[in-house]
Design a protein around this motif. Structure first.
Motif, PDB file in Angstrom:
ATOM      1  N   ASP A 172       0.828  -1.218   0.000  1.00 20.24           N
ATOM      2  CA  ASP A 172       0.000   0.000   0.000  1.00 20.24           C
ATOM      3  C   ASP A 172       0.854   1.257   0.000  1.00 20.24           C
ATOM      4  O   ASP A 172       0.595   2.201  -0.764  1.00 20.24           O
ATOM      5  CB  ASP A 172      -0.912   0.020   1.240  1.00 20.24           C
ATOM      6  N   VAL A 173       1.857   1.294   0.873  1.00 17.98           N
ATOM      7  CA  VAL A 173       2.609   2.538   1.035  1.00 17.98           C
ATOM      8  C   VAL A 173       3.552   2.778  -0.146  1.00 17.98           C
ATOM      9  O   VAL A 173       3.791   3.937  -0.525  1.00 17.98           O
ATOM     10  CB  VAL A 173       3.377   2.581   2.376  1.00 17.98           C
TER      11      VAL A 173
ATOM     12  N   LEU B  66       6.491  11.362   3.987  1.00 18.45           N
ATOM     13  CA  LEU B  66       6.044  10.739   5.238  1.00 18.45           C
ATOM     14  C   LEU B  66       4.529  10.819   5.370  1.00 18.45           C
ATOM     15  O   LEU B  66       3.874   9.815   5.689  1.00 18.45           O
ATOM     16  CB  LEU B  66       6.731  11.423   6.418  1.00 18.45           C
ATOM     17  N   TRP B  67       3.961  11.976   5.108  1.00 17.92           N
ATOM     18  CA  TRP B  67       2.513  12.103   5.284  1.00 17.92           C
ATOM     19  C   TRP B  67       1.752  11.355   4.202  1.00 17.92           C
ATOM     20  O   TRP B  67       0.625  10.890   4.444  1.00 17.92           O
ATOM     21  CB  TRP B  67       2.109  13.574   5.337  1.00 17.92           C
ATOM     22  N   ARG B  68       2.324  11.191   3.003  1.00 18.70           N
ATOM     23  CA  ARG B  68       1.672  10.349   1.996  1.00 18.70           C
ATOM     24  C   ARG B  68       1.601   8.898   2.480  1.00 18.70           C
ATOM     25  O   ARG B  68       0.592   8.222   2.296  1.00 18.70           O
ATOM     26  CB  ARG B  68       2.414  10.430   0.660  1.00 18.70           C
ATOM     27  N   VAL B  69       2.673   8.439   3.109  1.00 21.05           N
ATOM     28  CA  VAL B  69       2.698   7.080   3.637  1.00 21.05           C
ATOM     29  C   VAL B  69       1.709   6.940   4.796  1.00 21.05           C
ATOM     30  O   VAL B  69       0.934   5.981   4.861  1.00 21.05           O
ATOM     31  CB  VAL B  69       4.122   6.704   4.081  1.00 21.05           C
ATOM     32  N   VAL B  70       1.716   7.897   5.712  1.00 20.93           N
ATOM     33  CA  VAL B  70       0.781   7.852   6.840  1.00 20.93           C
ATOM     34  C   VAL B  70      -0.655   7.847   6.328  1.00 20.93           C
ATOM     35  O   VAL B  70      -1.501   7.082   6.814  1.00 20.93           O
ATOM     36  CB  VAL B  70       1.022   9.045   7.785  1.00 20.93           C
ATOM     37  N   GLY B  71      -0.940   8.661   5.341  1.00 19.81           N
ATOM     38  CA  GLY B  71      -2.287   8.707   4.779  1.00 19.81           C
ATOM     39  C   GLY B  71      -2.712   7.368   4.202  1.00 19.81           C
ATOM     40  O   GLY B  71      -3.863   6.943   4.351  1.00 19.81           O
ATOM     41  N   ALA B  72      -1.774   6.674   3.541  1.00 22.44           N
ATOM     42  CA  ALA B  72      -2.090   5.368   2.966  1.00 22.44           C
ATOM     43  C   ALA B  72      -2.407   4.348   4.052  1.00 22.44           C
ATOM     44  O   ALA B  72      -3.325   3.528   3.904  1.00 22.44           O
ATOM     45  CB  ALA B  72      -0.918   4.883   2.108  1.00 22.44           C
ATOM     46  N   VAL B  73      -1.675   4.388   5.165  1.00 23.94           N
ATOM     47  CA  VAL B  73      -1.923   3.437   6.257  1.00 23.94           C
ATOM     48  C   VAL B  73      -3.248   3.752   6.945  1.00 23.94           C
ATOM     49  O   VAL B  73      -4.066   2.853   7.204  1.00 23.94           O
ATOM     50  CB  VAL B  73      -0.762   3.452   7.267  1.00 23.94           C
ATOM     51  N   VAL B  74      -3.484   5.020   7.236  1.00 21.20           N
ATOM     52  CA  VAL B  74      -4.720   5.424   7.914  1.00 21.20           C
ATOM     53  C   VAL B  74      -5.949   5.066   7.087  1.00 21.20           C
ATOM     54  O   VAL B  74      -6.992   4.659   7.625  1.00 21.20           O
ATOM     55  CB  VAL B  74      -4.679   6.936   8.216  1.00 21.20           C
TER      56      VAL B  74
END
Length: 364
Positions: free
Chosen positions: A80-81, A121-129
């Motif tokens: 996903d990320v 970093l925030w693109r990755v966090v958004g994908a996980v959330v």
């Protein structure tokens, strides 16, 4: 040519100091010794027992299933990320687990991800959330002269009574240093085996080396042919020669290693240079008039975030914003607003003042 070191119950028994003929039974003693070391380590001897044809009961099989499912969950998150941020690199746990021989389970407690900058970093966090039941998000800053960020995302494990929450950690600098004479290093070696080997060595700044670290070295050794000079050079470049030397020497006390044994023999001069550099290092002065969190960061201390207001996801926000106020500093992020602190205890007065400041900001 040296024969590859076999990772089996005999080796694990020696690493875990299990007697050759324990009164309570060899299998039970091996797994119990692993459990004393960490909650996840039993997966390693359990999978070795399974590989060697030992009979496993329902509890053992379920424990192995859960740790394999946990690893599978992390592997799915990685897909996903990387779709959201192709520059994402996985460090340590899952990356090292992929190197282990078939059937042998390396415990993977967390998923550690490295990204090149905060926007990534925030693109990755958004994908996980967006895809997973995240219940808690922690944020911290670190780095003396350049601000780096670590975001931790947690949610309950399959059996919360037996294992800790799943955790994904996303950072903009893998090598955070020791808060003193080894500072933050914002890059990682291009070669994945070298990057992960140095990441294991970096762990020495937080804790003594463990059995799992030794097994990681034995496994990595199989993939280090032709990399001896590169590994030694990277250890010097990233200021990790003493830690890598200690890790390799510890491994050689328990097992034979090939290429990494040659690396250990070549590190003497780099270790001497790095120890001299650390002795000669001086703490930089923090300019007067600098407020928090900058003062703590410049002094080498990480700064954690105390969540004041949760926001599930702010898609339009690409980077966090610092908002200093008289008594402290707020950090506004796509997932919420945090009070930045560099100490464990936050006074009720500071907390209340931060809430007042947040309310004032929201009123505009």
């Amino acid at each position: 040519m040296m024969q590859e070191m076999r990772i089996d119950t005999d080796l694990l028994g020696r690493l875990l100091d299990v007697p050759e003929n324990p009164e309570e039974g060899a299998d039970w003693a091996l797994v119990r010794a692993a459990r004393v070391r960490s909650w996840s380590l039993p997966a390693l001897p359990l999978s070795a027992l399974e590989n060697e044809g030992h009979q496993l009961g329902t509890g053992s099989r379920d424990e192995l299933r859960r740790i394999r499912d946990r690893r599978g969950t992390y592997a799915g998150i990685l897909v996903d990320v990387i779709t959201a941020e192709p520059a994402t690199r996985v460090i340590k746990g899952l990356a090292l687990a992929e190197l282990y021989p078939a059937g042998l389970v390396r415990p993977v407690g967390d998923l550690d991800l490295f990204v090149p900058d905060e926007a990534a970093l925030w693109r990755v966090v958004g994908a996980v959330v967006a895809r997973h039941p995240v219940q808690e998000i922690g944020v911290s800053l670190y780095g003396r002269t350049d601000r780096h960020m670590l975001v931790s995302l947690l949610w309950p494990a399959a059996d919360p009574a037996l294992e800790p929450s799943l955790k994904v950690e996303v950072c903009t600098a893998v090598f955070a240093g020791n808060r003193r004479d080894v500072g933050t290093r914002a890059t990682v070696p291009e070669h994945p085996v070298i990057a992960n080997l140095l990441a294991v060595a970096e762990e020495r700044f937080q804790r003594p080396f463990e059995i799992k670290d030794v097994v990681d070295v034995i496994v990595a050794d199989r993939h280090c042919t032709g990399l001896i000079d590169q590994i030694a050079a990277a250890a010097g470049q990233f200021h990790l020669a003493p830690e890598l030397s200690e890790l390799l020497d510890l491994t050689r006390r328990h097992a034979e290693i090939g290429p990494l044994g040659e690396v250990a023999d070549s590190l003497h001069d780099a270790v001497v240079r790095e120890r001299r550099r650390r002795r000669e290092w001086t703490q930089p002065l923090v300019p007067t008039g600098v407020g928090e969190p900058a003062r703590a960061l410049m002094a080498g201390r990480p700064v954690g975030g105390l969540l004041l207001e949760e926001q599930r996801w702010h898609a339009d926000m690409r980077e966090s914003l610092l908002h200093p106020f008289d008594e402290g500093c707020l950090l506004r992020t796509p997932v919420g607003t945090y009070l930045l602190v560099d100490h464990e205890i936050v006074t009720h007065e500071l907390y209340e003042r931060a809430l007042v400041e947040l309310e004032r900001l929201e009123r505009g």
